[in-house]
Design an enzyme around this catalytic site. Structure first.
Site, PDB file in Angstrom:
ATOM      1  NE  ARG A  93      -3.747  -0.051   0.296  1.00  0.00           N
ATOM      2  CZ  ARG A  93      -4.738   0.281  -0.824  1.00  0.00           C
ATOM      3  NH1 ARG A  93      -4.447  -0.613  -1.928  1.00  0.00           N
ATOM      4  NH2 ARG A  93      -5.120   1.315  -0.990  1.00  0.00           N
ATOM      5  CG  ASN A 109       9.748  -0.258   1.137  1.00  0.00           C
ATOM      6  OD1 ASN A 109       8.979  -1.393   1.438  1.00  0.00           O
ATOM      7  ND2 ASN A 109       9.839  -0.064  -0.047  1.00  0.00           N
ATOM      8  CG  HIS A 111      11.894  -0.715  -4.573  1.00  0.00           C
ATOM      9  ND1 HIS A 111      10.729  -0.668  -5.246  1.00  0.00           N
ATOM     10  CD2 HIS A 111      12.437  -0.618  -5.809  1.00  0.00           C
ATOM     11  CE1 HIS A 111      10.425  -0.714  -6.316  1.00  0.00           C
ATOM     12  NE2 HIS A 111      11.730  -0.564  -6.694  1.00  0.00           N
TER      13      HIS A 111
END
Ligand code: GRF
Length: 199
Positions: A93, A109, A111
């Site tokens: 999200r 995060n 990635h």
């Protein structure tokens, strides 16, 4: 020194969550996982976290009219868990600037590309389309600009002849599992120099 409390946000199978949780099972780790939260009730990672005895929570984004109300609902289990840091691990999200600012400097995060190349989706197909010789993954701090916060670690793999996006994804994912845990340890210890891993 008490261990920092980390909540891990997932949307799917949770293989990165598992890599982080297994590393934090080490009593000498400076942090401990206090919650695994998913925006999808069917996320396979929820059962894997429960098997490890980790508290879990579901806040289904489809039950909310907008991002802000969804994020406000996430704040309740996060507060109850005592989370001080957030690790996004396959969490799909896009978060609002308001939520990101509330966790500024405390949210990471992973990635699946060598940022700043290929922010966003379909990174493996775009890497192949660009004719790249290398690919990889990046752990970064989360800022309001999608996939562009300060880089904390990167891992590199070769692109091989005949690679498909799935084959490339299968080569990158194990590197994600090798990269995220040491980067989190360094981040909690205050280390901000990016870590490099070569396949
Ligand atoms: C990973 O490649 C991750 O980088 C991306 O989603 C994939 C699945 O992650 N965001 P996981 O197995 O759910 O951790």
């Amino acid at each position: 020194m008490s261990r920092r409390k980390v909540a891990i946000l997932i949307s799917g199978g949770g293989s990165n969550m598992l890599a982080l949780a297994r590393d934090m099972a080490d009593p000498g780790h400076p942090a401990e996982v206090c919650l695994v939260l998913s925006n999808r009730p069917d996320a396979g990672g929820l059962a894997r976290a429960a098997e490890m005895g980790i508290p879990t929570a579901v806040v289904d984004h489809r039950s909310y009219p907008d991002r802000a109300s969804f994020e406000a609902a996430m704040m309740a289990p996060l507060r109850e868990s005592g989370a001080e840091l957030l690790c996004l691990a396959g969490f799909m999200r896009v978060l609002t600037p308001g939520f990101i600012e509330a966790w500024a400097g405390r949210m990471l995060n992973i990635h699946p590309s060598i940022l700043p190349l290929f922010p966003g989706l379909h990174t493996h197909a775009r890497c192949l389309a660009a004719g790249m010789a290398v690919h990889g993954c990046t752990v970064h701090e989360v800022t309001p600009d999608l996939d562009s916060g300060p880089i904390l670690g990167q891992a590199v793999v070769p692109v091989e002849a005949g690679d498909t996006p799935d084959a490339l994804a299968a080569r990158v994912l194990p590197m994600e599992h090798r990269l995220y845990p040491p980067v989190l340890r360094r981040f909690v210890a205050g280390e901000r120099a990016p870590l490099a891993l070569l396949a």
